[in-house]
Write a protein that holds these residues in place. Structure first.
Motif, PDB file in Angstrom:
ATOM      1  N   VAL A  42       2.427  14.395  61.869  1.00 43.63           N
ATOM      2  CA  VAL A  42       2.539  14.520  60.421  1.00 43.63           C
ATOM      3  C   VAL A  42       3.922  14.045  60.002  1.00 43.63           C
ATOM      4  O   VAL A  42       4.930  14.569  60.480  1.00 43.63           O
ATOM      5  N   LEU A  43       3.980  13.048  59.153  1.00 38.58           N
ATOM      6  CA  LEU A  43       5.234  12.597  58.561  1.00 38.58           C
ATOM      7  C   LEU A  43       5.295  13.159  57.151  1.00 38.58           C
ATOM      8  O   LEU A  43       4.427  12.879  56.323  1.00 38.58           O
ATOM      9  N   LYS A  44       6.297  13.965  56.890  1.00 39.44           N
ATOM     10  CA  LYS A  44       6.378  14.692  55.618  1.00 39.44           C
ATOM     11  C   LYS A  44       7.192  13.885  54.616  1.00 39.44           C
ATOM     12  O   LYS A  44       8.387  13.706  54.779  1.00 39.44           O
ATOM     13  N   ALA A  45       6.504  13.407  53.590  1.00 34.57           N
ATOM     14  CA  ALA A  45       7.133  12.581  52.575  1.00 34.57           C
ATOM     15  C   ALA A  45       6.444  12.817  51.239  1.00 34.57           C
ATOM     16  O   ALA A  45       5.286  13.236  51.202  1.00 34.57           O
ATOM     17  N   SER A  46       7.141  12.555  50.158  1.00 34.18           N
ATOM     18  CA  SER A  46       6.602  12.812  48.832  1.00 34.18           C
ATOM     19  C   SER A  46       6.819  11.612  47.913  1.00 34.18           C
ATOM     20  O   SER A  46       7.970  11.266  47.632  1.00 34.18           O
ATOM     21  N   PRO A  47       5.756  10.985  47.449  1.00 36.99           N
ATOM     22  CA  PRO A  47       5.940   9.958  46.427  1.00 36.99           C
ATOM     23  C   PRO A  47       6.468  10.591  45.151  1.00 36.99           C
ATOM     24  O   PRO A  47       6.134  11.731  44.821  1.00 36.99           O
ATOM     25  N   LYS A  48       7.294   9.864  44.442  1.00 30.49           N
ATOM     26  CA  LYS A  48       7.907  10.416  43.232  1.00 30.49           C
ATOM     27  C   LYS A  48       6.905  10.558  42.100  1.00 30.49           C
ATOM     28  O   LYS A  48       7.079  11.389  41.206  1.00 30.49           O
ATOM     29  N   GLN A  49       5.868   9.733  42.127  1.00 28.78           N
ATOM     30  CA  GLN A  49       4.845   9.737  41.084  1.00 28.78           C
ATOM     31  C   GLN A  49       3.588   9.091  41.650  1.00 28.78           C
ATOM     32  O   GLN A  49       3.610   8.544  42.753  1.00 28.78           O
ATOM     33  N   PRO A  50       2.462   9.164  40.923  1.00 24.57           N
ATOM     34  CA  PRO A  50       1.250   8.497  41.418  1.00 24.57           C
ATOM     35  C   PRO A  50       1.530   7.033  41.761  1.00 24.57           C
ATOM     36  O   PRO A  50       2.247   6.333  41.044  1.00 24.57           O
ATOM     37  N   LEU A  51       0.942   6.583  42.869  1.00 27.76           N
ATOM     38  CA  LEU A  51       1.210   5.234  43.358  1.00 27.76           C
ATOM     39  C   LEU A  51       0.344   4.197  42.636  1.00 27.76           C
ATOM     40  O   LEU A  51      -0.878   4.306  42.600  1.00 27.76           O
ATOM     41  N   THR A  52       1.003   3.185  42.079  1.00 31.74           N
ATOM     42  CA  THR A  52       0.291   2.037  41.515  1.00 31.74           C
ATOM     43  C   THR A  52       0.635   0.765  42.294  1.00 31.74           C
ATOM     44  O   THR A  52       0.147  -0.315  41.958  1.00 31.74           O
ATOM     45  N   ALA A  53       1.466   0.914  43.317  1.00 34.28           N
ATOM     46  CA  ALA A  53       1.804  -0.192  44.210  1.00 34.28           C
ATOM     47  C   ALA A  53       2.476   0.400  45.436  1.00 34.28           C
ATOM     48  O   ALA A  53       3.112   1.455  45.352  1.00 34.28           O
ATOM     49  N   PHE A  54       2.322  -0.272  46.581  1.00 34.80           N
ATOM     50  CA  PHE A  54       2.984   0.206  47.796  1.00 34.80           C
ATOM     51  C   PHE A  54       3.008  -0.894  48.839  1.00 34.80           C
ATOM     52  O   PHE A  54       2.253  -1.875  48.784  1.00 34.80           O
ATOM     53  N   THR A  55       3.880  -0.696  49.817  1.00 32.69           N
ATOM     54  CA  THR A  55       3.917  -1.520  51.026  1.00 32.69           C
ATOM     55  C   THR A  55       4.081  -0.587  52.214  1.00 32.69           C
ATOM     56  O   THR A  55       4.912   0.332  52.168  1.00 32.69           O
TER      57      THR A  55
END
Length: 331
Positions: A42-55
């Protein structure tokens, strides 16, 4: 005395089952040595907001010829919000929002470490995949879609339900420290439960006062034997509390990334047929589509300006189910 020893041995076993935790995997790799529906990171990370783009970029090394999952990002809305899945040695499937596109490469003859990068942009709907630095023709996928920030990211396993109900990952017992269990193990599916400091009228619950000569309560003060707790906070080990001292609901975090499994549900539902066997390292994720120049640098392992959602050098992680963390080998 025998009762105390019994409880402490159970506590020791429970602590070991939580897995190896740490921060930062610089110069290291995670190894999945065998087929399993338990092994995952498990890698614990949090997007700042809903994702509309990513890599997403990662490296892996395996001799598997069957299908397996490399990267799985599940949310309450969809357990297939992002999946990078390899069906065959030359066939990759990229999921966004439960829909998928397929990328094909020429059949490979040699066994070597593979570098993958995948990107998606909601504004254009374009999904792209790079294999060992080679960019494949783009596909159209889920234009206008938004991926929830309430997520679970799994490497090496597939989740059947959000935060639990793993295929073949149902413990024989549950231990809740600091609080009673209203249901067995706080809503987990198990065959037995152990309540420390409380007597169980029913399997895993139905506590009503205290009905024994001895109570052991960790994380709470006893005003009366085995009860009468008056606290401003409570401690639940191995579970997240939706309410003070309770309300357990499987596996909950702002974001968790699991390596080595595909998620049929958020942070759970692992299927042994999707499990990964091999080495994984250098997993990174950005909340945007990298530019051409940034992608060239990412493929060369150079630092990319701006904060990454997942940075292999600093990420908080938890390895479970027999996963081994070791110094990374040369390609």
């Amino acid at each position: 005395m025998k009762v105390l020893l019994f409880f402490f041995l159970l506590l020791l076993n429970a602590c070991q089952s939580f897995g190896q935790q740490g921060s930062g995997l610089s110069g290291k790799q995670v190894v999945f040595p065998q087929t399993s529906n338990k092994a995952h990171v498990v890698l614990k990370a949090s997007p700042k907001q809903p994702l509309t783009a990513f890599t997403v970029c990662l490296k892996h090394y395996t001799d598997l010829t069957r299908a397996y999952s490399l990267f799985s990002y599940a949310t309450r809305k969809s357990h297939n919000d992002i999946i990078i899945y390899k069906y065959k040695p030359n066939q990759y499937t990229f999921y966004v929002g439960g829909e998928a596109v397929t990328f094909l490469t020429p059949e490979k003859q040699s066994l070597e470490r593979e570098t993958l990068c995948a990107s998606w942009d909601s504004a254009t709907g374009l999904a792209r995949l790079w294999v060992n630095g080679k960019r494949l023709p783009p596909r159209s996928l889920k234009k206008g879609y938004s991926i929830s920030a309430d997520s679970s990211i799994v490497l090496g396993q597939d989740q059947d339900t959000q935060g639990g109900r793993f295929h073949g990952f149902q413990a024989d017992s549950s231990i809740v420290l600091g609080q009673d269990q209203d249901t067995q193990g706080g809503g987990f599916q198990v065959d037995a439960s152990i309540g420390l400091g409380q007597d169980e009228d029913t399997l895993g619950g139905g506590f009503d006062g205290f009905q024994s000569d001895l109570s052991i309560v960790l994380g709470q003060d006893q005003d009366t034997q085995g009860g009468g707790f008056q606290v401003d906070a409570s401690i639940g080990l191995g579970q997240d509390e939706d309410t003070l001292g309770g309300g357990f609901d499987g596996f909950q975090s702002d974001s968790s990334i699991v390596l080595g499994q595909d998620q049929d549900t958020q942070a759970g539902g692992f299927d042994i047929n999707d499990s990964y066997v091999g080495e994984l390292l250098d997993v990174r994720m950005w909340e945007r589509v990298l530019s051409q120049e940034e992608m060239k640098r990412a493929l060369l392992d150079d630092n990319i300006p701006g904060n990454a959602m997942i940075d292999w050098e600093t990420v908080n992680y938890e390895a479970k189910g027999g996963v081994i963390i070791e110094r990374a080998w040369s390609p």
